[in-house]
Scaffold this active site. Sequence first.
Site, PDB file in Angstrom:
ATOM      1  N   ASP A   1       0.832  -1.202   0.000  1.00 14.51           N
ATOM      2  CA  ASP A   1       0.000   0.000   0.000  1.00 14.51           C
ATOM      3  C   ASP A   1       0.866   1.251   0.000  1.00 14.51           C
ATOM      4  OD1 ASP A   1       0.917  -0.578   2.631  1.00 14.51           O
ATOM      5  OD2 ASP A   1      -0.393   1.019   3.331  1.00 14.51           O
ATOM      6  N   GLU A   2       0.251   2.350  -0.348  1.00 11.35           N
ATOM      7  CA  GLU A   2       0.837   3.685  -0.222  1.00 11.35           C
ATOM      8  C   GLU A   2       2.282   3.762  -0.715  1.00 11.35           C
ATOM      9  OE1 GLU A   2      -1.808   5.381   3.487  1.00 11.35           O
ATOM     10  OE2 GLU A   2      -0.045   4.191   3.948  1.00 11.35           O
TER      11      GLU A   2
END
Length: 533
Positions: A338-339
Amino acid sequence: MRRNRGTTPRTTRILGSLLLLAAVGVFTSGAAPAARAAAPIPPDRVVPAPASVKPGGTPYRITRATSVRVDGSAAVRRIGAYLAGILRPSTGYPLPLTDHGTGGIRLHLEQGDFGAEGYRLHSSAGGVTLTAATPAGLFHGVQTLRQLLPAAVENKTVQPGPWQIAGGTVEDRPRYAYRGAMLDVSRHFFTVAEVKRYIDQLALYKINELHLHLSDDQGWRIAIDSWPRLAAYGGSTQVGGGAGGSYSKADYREIVRYAASRYLEVVPEIDMPGHTNAALASYAELNCDGVAPPLYTGTKVGFSSLCVPKQVTYDFVDDVIRELAALTPGRYLHIGGDEAHSTSHADYVAFMDRVQPVVARYGKTVIGWHQLTGAHPVEGALAQYWGLDDTSAAEKAKVAEAARHGTGLILSPADRIYLDMKYTEDTELGLDWAGVVEVKRAYDWDPGAYLAGVPASAIRGVEAPMWSETLKTPADIEYMAFPRLAGAAELGWSPAAAHDWNTYKVRLAAQGPRWDALGIRYYRSPQVSWPKS
């Protein structure tokens, strides 16, 4: 994942009528009514709600003469010892384990239509029998048995009783096979003993997956022999600049062992290619420019990335996954994903395409945050959805498309069951980037219908993550977890027909005295009519 944004009809009728009776404090046991304070707890008060409840008959009363009868297998005997260990301090009774005789509390394995985790609990004046096809089913049945006894049974000193278990039959099995909770030990480090305490709390509500977030920008928490500075240096601090910490391999094995004794599987996560500053600070060669950044103790996200073009990156990944997989008997290994805002999309796809087969090579199934669906999820991979109700239609559609093509989903919508979200704007702990999440909002949604275009068969279960930017102590964890964790557990276990806020909040309120007895600090939400202390 998270940050700065960023029964049948007949069974349903039975449950509904029982819960209505429970709400007004009425229950008929089939025997002469006891004093109100000593009345047995109706089986409809259990959390998560069982699949089927058939009340009736005389309650069983645990006395000094009660024994715990166990089958010959070592696993059943261990579960019997666990149950007796809960009951002895508060009752003051010896509760010996035996493999013969009649009456008492019997734990029994037999083949039947129980599934991998289901059970049947039958109680009458002559005794209580717990039956399942597997030890896991028996263990979950023990949690139901605990909740059918007064909350005082959780005390560690002798209490007055009486110890009655309502007559009737509970037949139960989970809706979803994956019912998880995640603990972030990277932002703030929690000791083995503190993790064990959380495991015990999860087990009470039939959670069966413990997802440990072992690495992030602020700390690397697991010893890797081939890269020793990861834990020694990368694990030396935490958010706010505290001392940090890390688990030795022996520590991690003890967490795994203890979780297994409570029928939880540990899912380790090494987040990559982003959320990697602790690793980048530990080894300069993992950076594209060959320069190690300083350790990081803040809470911003999205600024770090492994160097995707370098071969040393994949040597590192292979070593870490190999050593972690060897420590982990469970099925899954979580690779984050993620991210990764500092990784180009092309590099992200290339990285995930290269790393996922490494997980399979060491015998594990890949789990990644739902951004994995923007790459090429391998066959059998699971994607953990952490978006919001108002996440863009395009992002949701990408997840749904992957689900239709075979990628299983674990649902962790951040504005529903991220346990670190504030309850209200005035909550001292937690974050609010996904909004404030009161108890009703955390409970009042259906995993099977949450994402449009996703086949029901793609939903593997739910998981309630606990991020620790603002959490420093076990009491902090408990305050943010309870009471919302119980709702997440019910979403994962109970049939969809049993999900009803108005009846759930009555059952939830009945858990308050149990948490008091267990020493659990919890949020007394004004949405719930808690019993007066």
